[in-house]
Structure formats: C-alpha cells, structure tokens
Write a protein that holds these residues in place. Structure first.
Motif, PDB file in Angstrom:
ATOM      1  N   LYS A   1     -47.803 -18.367   6.989  1.00 24.51           N
ATOM      2  CA  LYS A   1     -48.483 -17.630   8.339  1.00 24.51           C
ATOM      3  C   LYS A   1     -49.992 -17.049   7.536  1.00 24.51           C
ATOM      4  CE  LYS A   1     -46.846 -13.805   9.512  1.00 24.51           C
ATOM      5  NZ  LYS A   1     -46.382 -12.196  10.173  1.00 24.51           N
ATOM      6  N   GLU A   2     -49.655 -16.984   6.135  1.00 21.89           N
ATOM      7  CA  GLU A   2     -50.534 -16.753   5.364  1.00 21.89           C
ATOM      8  C   GLU A   2     -51.835 -17.934   4.232  1.00 21.89           C
ATOM      9  OE1 GLU A   2     -50.841 -14.886   0.523  1.00 21.89           O
ATOM     10  OE2 GLU A   2     -49.677 -14.298   2.345  1.00 21.89           O
ATOM     11  N   PHE A   3     -51.034 -19.220   4.627  1.00 21.77           N
ATOM     12  CA  PHE A   3     -51.610 -20.381   4.905  1.00 21.77           C
ATOM     13  C   PHE A   3     -51.635 -21.460   5.635  1.00 21.77           C
ATOM     14  CE2 PHE A   3     -50.240 -19.017   0.315  1.00 21.77           C
ATOM     15  CZ  PHE A   3     -51.385 -18.427   0.228  1.00 21.77           C
TER      16      PHE A   3
ATOM     17  N   LEU B   1     -46.756 -20.698 -12.534  1.00 18.34           N
ATOM     18  CA  LEU B   1     -46.206 -19.682 -11.749  1.00 18.34           C
ATOM     19  C   LEU B   1     -44.399 -19.314 -12.139  1.00 18.34           C
ATOM     20  CD1 LEU B   1     -47.179 -22.481  -8.615  1.00 18.34           C
ATOM     21  CD2 LEU B   1     -48.000 -20.302  -9.928  1.00 18.34           C
ATOM     22  N   ASP B   2     -44.197 -18.840 -11.380  1.00 18.06           N
ATOM     23  CA  ASP B   2     -42.399 -18.412 -11.709  1.00 18.06           C
ATOM     24  C   ASP B   2     -41.559 -18.461 -10.713  1.00 18.06           C
ATOM     25  OD1 ASP B   2     -42.964 -16.073 -14.015  1.00 18.06           O
ATOM     26  OD2 ASP B   2     -44.403 -16.050 -12.257  1.00 18.06           O
ATOM     27  N   ASN B   3     -42.018 -18.786  -9.503  1.00 22.92           N
ATOM     28  CA  ASN B   3     -40.830 -18.900  -7.744  1.00 22.92           C
ATOM     29  C   ASN B   3     -41.109 -20.235  -7.169  1.00 22.92           C
ATOM     30  OD1 ASN B   3     -41.958 -17.364  -6.663  1.00 22.92           O
ATOM     31  ND2 ASN B   3     -41.478 -15.535  -7.583  1.00 22.92           N
TER      32      ASN B   3
ATOM     33  N   GLY C   1     -52.768 -27.645   0.288  1.00 24.28           N
ATOM     34  CA  GLY C   1     -52.595 -28.416   1.435  1.00 24.28           C
ATOM     35  C   GLY C   1     -52.018 -29.843   0.862  1.00 24.28           C
ATOM     36  N   LEU C   2     -50.621 -30.065  -0.140  1.00 28.86           N
ATOM     37  CA  LEU C   2     -50.301 -30.274  -0.559  1.00 28.86           C
ATOM     38  C   LEU C   2     -48.865 -31.157   0.718  1.00 28.86           C
ATOM     39  CD1 LEU C   2     -49.943 -29.570  -4.204  1.00 28.86           C
ATOM     40  CD2 LEU C   2     -50.885 -31.853  -3.839  1.00 28.86           C
ATOM     41  N   MET C   3     -48.802 -30.086   1.331  1.00 25.75           N
ATOM     42  CA  MET C   3     -47.792 -31.019   2.216  1.00 25.75           C
ATOM     43  C   MET C   3     -47.755 -32.023   3.531  1.00 25.75           C
ATOM     44  SD  MET C   3     -45.512 -28.587   1.112  1.00 25.75           S
ATOM     45  CE  MET C   3     -44.214 -29.392   2.844  1.00 25.75           C
TER      46      MET C   3
ATOM     47  N   SER D   1     -46.320 -21.476  -1.959  1.00 23.12           N
ATOM     48  CA  SER D   1     -47.648 -21.246  -1.529  1.00 23.12           C
ATOM     49  C   SER D   1     -48.854 -22.256  -2.110  1.00 23.12           C
ATOM     50  CB  SER D   1     -47.800 -19.870  -1.959  1.00 23.12           C
ATOM     51  OG  SER D   1     -46.699 -18.422  -1.779  1.00 23.12           O
ATOM     52  N   TYR D   2     -48.044 -22.301  -3.251  1.00 20.82           N
ATOM     53  CA  TYR D   2     -49.483 -23.500  -4.010  1.00 20.82           C
ATOM     54  C   TYR D   2     -49.012 -24.386  -2.967  1.00 20.82           C
ATOM     55  CZ  TYR D   2     -51.173 -27.092  -7.045  1.00 20.82           C
ATOM     56  OH  TYR D   2     -52.240 -27.813  -8.035  1.00 20.82           O
TER      57      TYR D   2
END
Length: 213
Positions: free
Chosen positions: A137-139, A196-198, A210-212, A204-205
């Motif tokens: 939803k966020e991206f 990043l941490d998790n 657009g890496l999916m 999210s990244y």
C-alpha cells in the motif's frame, strides 16, 4: 553459547513481571535490566549494551516508537522487539520502519512467545502477510532501477526478492539450492550494504526501487 542479554521496557509492572517469569525459565535468555518508559530504555541501552530490547509501544514520558528510532540511530546492532496487546498494524509498521525486528503479542502462549523471541534473536522470522500488504500500500507504483544502480550482486538481488515475498531463511535456501548458513550470510551482507536493519526495511527498499518481478 552466551545467553541473549535482554532488557524489558513496559510502563506496567505486572507486564514486566509476567515477561520476567516466562524468560527466567530459559538459560539462553538473560534479563539484564528493566525500564518503564522510552527514556529509561535509551539509558539502559547505553549502560548495559543488551542484545535485545522488548519494548512496549504506548508509554509515558517517551513512547516505544520514539525510543526505537533513537536507539537504532546510535545502536543499530541492538535488536528491538515490540510487545503489544494488539496487532494493530499501523503502530507496528511505524516501529518496523524505524528498525524494530518485529513484534510479540502479550497474550500468546509462553512457549510460542519464547520460540518467536529466539527466532528474532537470530534473524529467522519471516515477514507476516499483514506487514507485506502494508508495504504494498505504501509503495503501490515504483519505477524500476537497473542492476547497475544497486550495490547488490545478482545472488543478493535474488535473496532480497525472496525476502520481499515473505519467505523464511529455510524457504529461500530450498528455492535457491543453497544452505541456510549461506542465506544468512547474504542477508547480513545485504543489510550492511543498504544500511538497513530488518526484513521489513529490505522489502520496502525492494518495492520502492522497483526491484520486484
């Protein structure tokens, strides 16, 4: 193996006591400190350098979200697990974006609670479908980037994509025909390269860039 050093932060004394009673039965989980608000969480982190902080969300003086943000800024290696009576995804998602490793519901069975906590300690908890949906939803629309614009290797990109699909380390291992140890090494390198941490931040990244597939 050294026990995981744990700090409990909750403004309700009975909640801290209940958590203490659960953890004290296990030699690999050592409680080194307790606090009742976010400010105390920060001080305890500075003084005790714990491996894990069990952090309530709603607390006086400073809430768990702000404390998580500040602790992760200065002590990124400390794992923070939010403890809550509700799985309302909004506050939890905010905490995860700040770097928390995940969350535990206060009302689940004690053995399941401990199993989940151990999994968080070694980064083996896959992302829930609810969190994945919140990220989508966020991206919702992102422009793809080329591999040349990311610091990740081809294999690391494959691991990142599978993490973003909600796979556990074992599922990634089976999919890519590599060992779980190798998966963990890739994840450690990916997190380091991207600062990043998790898994939530990784997902999210992946969507943001657009890496999916």
């Amino acid at each position: 193996m050294q026990p995981f050093r744990i700090v409990i932060v909750d403004d309700h004394a009975h909640a801290r006591e209940a958590i203490r009673e659960i953890l004290e039965e296990h030699e690999d989980l050592l409680i080194v400190g307790e606090g009742k608000n976010g400010e105390e969480a920060i001080k305890l982190t500075e003084e005790l350098m714990p491996d894990i902080i069990l952090m309530d969300i709603q607390m006086p003086v400073m809430d768990g979200l702000e404390a998580t943000k500040r602790i992760k800024l200065h002590f990124p290696y400390v794992k923070i697990v939010m403890i809550t009576v509700s799985d309302d995804i909004t506050d939890l998602f905010d905490a995860l974006k700040q770097g928390a490793q995940g969350y535990l519901l206060k009302n689940i069975q004690s053995e399941a609670w401990v199993d989940h906590l151990r999994a968080f300690a070694v980064d083996e908890v896959p992302m829930s479908k609810e969190i994945a949906f919140q990220i989508l939803k966020e991206f919702p629309q992102s422009k793809a980037v080329t591999k040349e614009n990311t610091p990740l290797s081809t294999r690391e990109l494959e691991v990142l994509q599978l993490v973003a699909k909600g796979m556990s380390n074992r599922e990634i291992s089976d999919t890519l025909f590599i060992s779980e140890h190798t998966v963990k090494s890739h994840l450690k390198n990916i997190l380091s390269k991207l600062h990043l941490d998790n898994r939530v931040q990784l997902t999210s990244y992946a969507f943001q860039k657009g890496l999916m597939d």
